[in-house]
Write a protein that holds these residues in place. Sequence first.
Motif, PDB file in Angstrom:
ATOM      1  N   ILE A 124      52.895 106.714  50.619  1.00 21.72           N
ATOM      2  CA  ILE A 124      52.648 105.726  49.200  1.00 21.72           C
ATOM      3  C   ILE A 124      52.002 106.528  48.209  1.00 21.72           C
ATOM      4  O   ILE A 124      51.017 107.180  48.271  1.00 21.72           O
ATOM      5  CB  ILE A 124      51.764 104.556  49.868  1.00 21.72           C
ATOM      6  N   SER A 125      52.918 106.570  47.059  1.00 18.68           N
ATOM      7  CA  SER A 125      52.358 107.420  46.064  1.00 18.68           C
ATOM      8  C   SER A 125      51.376 107.033  45.138  1.00 18.68           C
ATOM      9  O   SER A 125      50.547 107.971  44.712  1.00 18.68           O
ATOM     10  CB  SER A 125      53.865 107.820  45.397  1.00 18.68           C
ATOM     11  N   GLU A 126      51.086 106.050  45.106  1.00 17.99           N
ATOM     12  CA  GLU A 126      50.019 105.448  43.884  1.00 17.99           C
ATOM     13  C   GLU A 126      49.325 104.313  44.572  1.00 17.99           C
ATOM     14  O   GLU A 126      49.760 103.014  44.394  1.00 17.99           O
ATOM     15  CB  GLU A 126      50.876 105.172  42.659  1.00 17.99           C
ATOM     16  N   VAL A 127      48.258 104.405  45.085  1.00 13.25           N
ATOM     17  CA  VAL A 127      47.563 103.460  45.584  1.00 13.25           C
ATOM     18  C   VAL A 127      46.158 103.409  44.645  1.00 13.25           C
ATOM     19  O   VAL A 127      45.511 104.348  44.576  1.00 13.25           O
ATOM     20  CB  VAL A 127      46.942 103.683  46.904  1.00 13.25           C
ATOM     21  N   ILE A 128      46.111 102.542  43.832  1.00 17.48           N
ATOM     22  CA  ILE A 128      45.213 102.450  42.650  1.00 17.48           C
ATOM     23  C   ILE A 128      43.925 101.580  43.131  1.00 17.48           C
ATOM     24  O   ILE A 128      44.023 100.539  43.637  1.00 17.48           O
ATOM     25  CB  ILE A 128      45.741 101.883  41.392  1.00 17.48           C
ATOM     26  N   ILE A 129      42.863 102.293  43.515  1.00 17.46           N
ATOM     27  CA  ILE A 129      41.468 101.638  43.838  1.00 17.46           C
ATOM     28  C   ILE A 129      40.612 101.327  42.715  1.00 17.46           C
ATOM     29  O   ILE A 129      40.182 102.304  41.649  1.00 17.46           O
ATOM     30  CB  ILE A 129      40.634 102.593  44.914  1.00 17.46           C
ATOM     31  N   THR A 130      40.625 100.142  42.640  1.00 13.17           N
ATOM     32  CA  THR A 130      39.628  99.382  41.399  1.00 13.17           C
ATOM     33  C   THR A 130      38.461  99.046  41.725  1.00 13.17           C
ATOM     34  O   THR A 130      38.143  98.588  42.888  1.00 13.17           O
ATOM     35  CB  THR A 130      40.535  98.544  40.715  1.00 13.17           C
ATOM     36  N   SER A 131      37.369  99.345  40.761  1.00 12.44           N
ATOM     37  CA  SER A 131      36.048  98.881  41.167  1.00 12.44           C
ATOM     38  C   SER A 131      36.076  97.298  41.670  1.00 12.44           C
ATOM     39  O   SER A 131      36.278  96.414  40.959  1.00 12.44           O
ATOM     40  CB  SER A 131      35.008  99.010  40.136  1.00 12.44           C
ATOM     41  N   GLY A 132      35.086  97.150  42.708  1.00 14.45           N
ATOM     42  CA  GLY A 132      35.078  95.976  43.325  1.00 14.45           C
ATOM     43  C   GLY A 132      36.237  95.149  43.822  1.00 14.45           C
ATOM     44  O   GLY A 132      36.067  93.995  43.926  1.00 14.45           O
ATOM     45  N   LYS A 133      37.483  95.845  43.904  1.00 16.52           N
ATOM     46  CA  LYS A 133      38.411  95.122  44.400  1.00 16.52           C
ATOM     47  C   LYS A 133      38.866  95.712  45.614  1.00 16.52           C
ATOM     48  O   LYS A 133      38.638  96.680  46.048  1.00 16.52           O
ATOM     49  CB  LYS A 133      39.387  95.152  43.251  1.00 16.52           C
ATOM     50  N   THR A 134      39.817  95.034  46.345  1.00 18.22           N
ATOM     51  CA  THR A 134      40.470  95.366  47.695  1.00 18.22           C
ATOM     52  C   THR A 134      41.987  95.496  47.187  1.00 18.22           C
ATOM     53  O   THR A 134      42.627  94.625  46.699  1.00 18.22           O
ATOM     54  CB  THR A 134      40.295  94.439  48.624  1.00 18.22           C
ATOM     55  N   TYR A 135      42.615  96.666  47.239  1.00 19.89           N
ATOM     56  CA  TYR A 135      43.915  96.817  47.181  1.00 19.89           C
ATOM     57  C   TYR A 135      44.667  96.521  48.669  1.00 19.89           C
ATOM     58  O   TYR A 135      44.291  96.974  49.717  1.00 19.89           O
ATOM     59  CB  TYR A 135      44.400  98.278  46.871  1.00 19.89           C
ATOM     60  N   TYR A 136      45.744  95.370  48.415  1.00 19.50           N
ATOM     61  CA  TYR A 136      46.208  94.893  49.829  1.00 19.50           C
ATOM     62  C   TYR A 136      47.740  95.233  49.727  1.00 19.50           C
ATOM     63  O   TYR A 136      48.438  94.916  48.486  1.00 19.50           O
ATOM     64  CB  TYR A 136      45.917  93.551  49.924  1.00 19.50           C
TER      65      TYR A 136
END
Length: 800
Positions: A90-102
């Motif tokens: 998976i090329s682009e998993v963007i982890i953002t502050s205080g969030k859950t990437y699902y």
Amino acid sequence: MKKRSKMKTCLMVLLFSVASLMSFAQTTGNFKGKILDQSTKQPVVGATVQIDQTQLGATTDTTGVFTINNIPTGTYGVTISYLGFQTKNISEVIITSGKTYYSELEILEAVANLNEATVRAFKGENNLLTPVSTFSYSREEIFRNPGAQGDIMRALGSLAGVVSSGAQFSAIAARGQGTQDNVYMVDDIPMFNLSHLEAEGFNSGFNDPNGGRFSIFAPRIIDNVQFQNGGFDAVYGRKSSSYLGLGIKEGNKATWSFAGQFDLLGATLIADGPVSKKTSLFASGRYQNFGLLQRMLDQQNPVSIGFGDYLIKTTTELNAKNKLSVIAMYNPERPRRGIDDIDTDYNINDDNSGGTILFNHEGSKALVGLNLRTLIDSKSYIKNVLYFRSSTVDNNFGHFTPSLDEEGMVLDPRSGRYEDDLRRIKNDQMEIGYRSIYTKRFDKLTITAGLDAAVVNLDYERSLKRIDTVYSFRNTDLRPSPGQYYQILNPSQYNSSFDNSAFNGSGYVAVSWKIANGFTLNPSIRYDYTGFTEQHTVSPRISGSILLGDKQSINFASGIYFQDAAFSDLAGQSAANKLKNERTFQNILGYKYQFSGDLKLVVEGWHKQFDDVVVQPNRVQSYLHNNGTGYAYGADLSLTKRLSQSWYGTASYSYMESQRDDHSGLGAYDYTFNIPHNFSILGSYKPNNKWIFSGKFRYSTGRPADIYTLHSNVLNNPDMLRYSQEITEVNGRRLPDYVSLDMRVDYNVPLKKGMFSAFVDLADINNQFNVNSEVFIPNTGGVYRVGLGVFPTFGVRVEL
């Protein structure tokens, strides 16, 4: 003084608030998802999910779910591995502050003799069910495509063997066929078309081949794209050129997010998150208006253009075996050009002037669909899809006869007759449909069987309120005498009215058989009944793959494809004149070399034979028949560096020839989308988590155009001077070559809980006016060219 003081205080508070959001931003987020077997949709237990270049990872549980917490904010590659399956990146998993990437992810079974540690599978690729001409885009790759402004249709134009209509048009044509010949599926639901601003009725009241200008999907709505440039199996039909499957993003099941994009063309708002423990929601709304851009480009007589796109999708895990998705879309549009929009002191021969045409268009598209996926056992599942879709068009066309100087400059737009309702096209289509698709996997065999059933209602009306004169004609068109250098458009030959319903039914079986180690064969067959043509067709097809080692393979496909006659064509015929479905026989042979996990080379040669092609013997009459034939052949080469780590890029070259023969006495001619040479190179570089730089260069041979003889004063009236063009050779010359350099820059800043982004996207920064077509102007004997030069947009995006 007090007002200034208050303004300064407010500004300082605003700046302090923004600074606070940035400086006190949380530093971690989470990644959660579910891993499924792509062929059976079963959860994969024990799969390893690893965040690249970190020590962070997890293993899926008994439901296929994994969770990785406390990941530092940023953008990551993710590797998914499991014994017996292809490793997936998976090329682009963007982890953002205080969030859950699902994300719900699917992995493919390993291919025998293929080094699964080398190949990293992307959506639809390295799948032996689709061995030829398969390309895919991730959500981030679509967004990064420079010059596309996040538009999926414009992004597809850089693929090998694909050409757009060019310039201001975005609709795609694939391998020697037209923009109306592609299968479009959205979440397994068939669509009429995917574009806004399709000028139906513009060409003397008949179909315009160019297609639309913008897709009906806002940026970041499409989660995955699978495109097959011919050779698709019998599961899909009723169109013969290519298959485009779009997956709408599912709502995040873990946390809510809200995003807004504001740019030169308008605004897009998105809401994404869980409604309950079992249900997630994704919703978006977009409105676009081109007034500001036209003023920025200093366009004379700007056309009023506005459209909207509104979408909502819910996804519910009913239980361990049943997953239900519900989608609803509404896409209205209303462009217009009236006499009040016309100014003096402009030359009607200029590019994009619009000539003397007036129009008022109202249209919309709507869709409601339910998609239920049911796991029957560990090796089989069934999808049931119920949908309603509609498309409405109400186009009014007119013209004005201004006073002009010798160079074609408008002195007074209202000096002669002007009317905005000379011709009207009403085209309302509705369809209620049901699809049921069953898949069963055995040891060396996978079987897919299904049926489609639909009731289509067509309410069509084409009307001309008075006799009109047509000043562009072919030298074989019927005229009362050879000296009459124009044609009469008579309402009795032009007008048509059609309001009827018909049943369409289909059944299909597709088999994927691993005959031997490294040799897979995919035979399939499709049956279609088309109600409006009362025609039964059978389409056998076959494809396969032969592995030559751990990095290379030979792939092939062959088959028959029937295409339903266009609804607007059917509606214009008498009851005694039944059109047939067009037939295409196509063959593809290709070679693929996988240099590394994210770099591959694909070379393919192809050939198509067209029979029973619908043609129009006389351009001013509705009568059509199936006497046309043709062929197309070519070769495509593509080198793709998939989006991983910081680099992404593609380079492609296509050679194509496409010929048609209407058997009208003019002989064979170059088809509208006969583009012999097409070259594209695209690159994107992300040096850090803040900046992304992307560029794209495109070149293609100019579009075919008619050779004609110009006649002057054809009405023999010096007080009503008119010119005409007598077409002596259809598509016998070419418009200037298409050349475009596109650039895009994105800048991202993390917030306390979210992300702030700014972007600049410049299409055709070399500002070459790329010509799509020419429109003859009887008032001057000249033409105005339809096309586009530089097309800039810029804006900001905030995600909270």
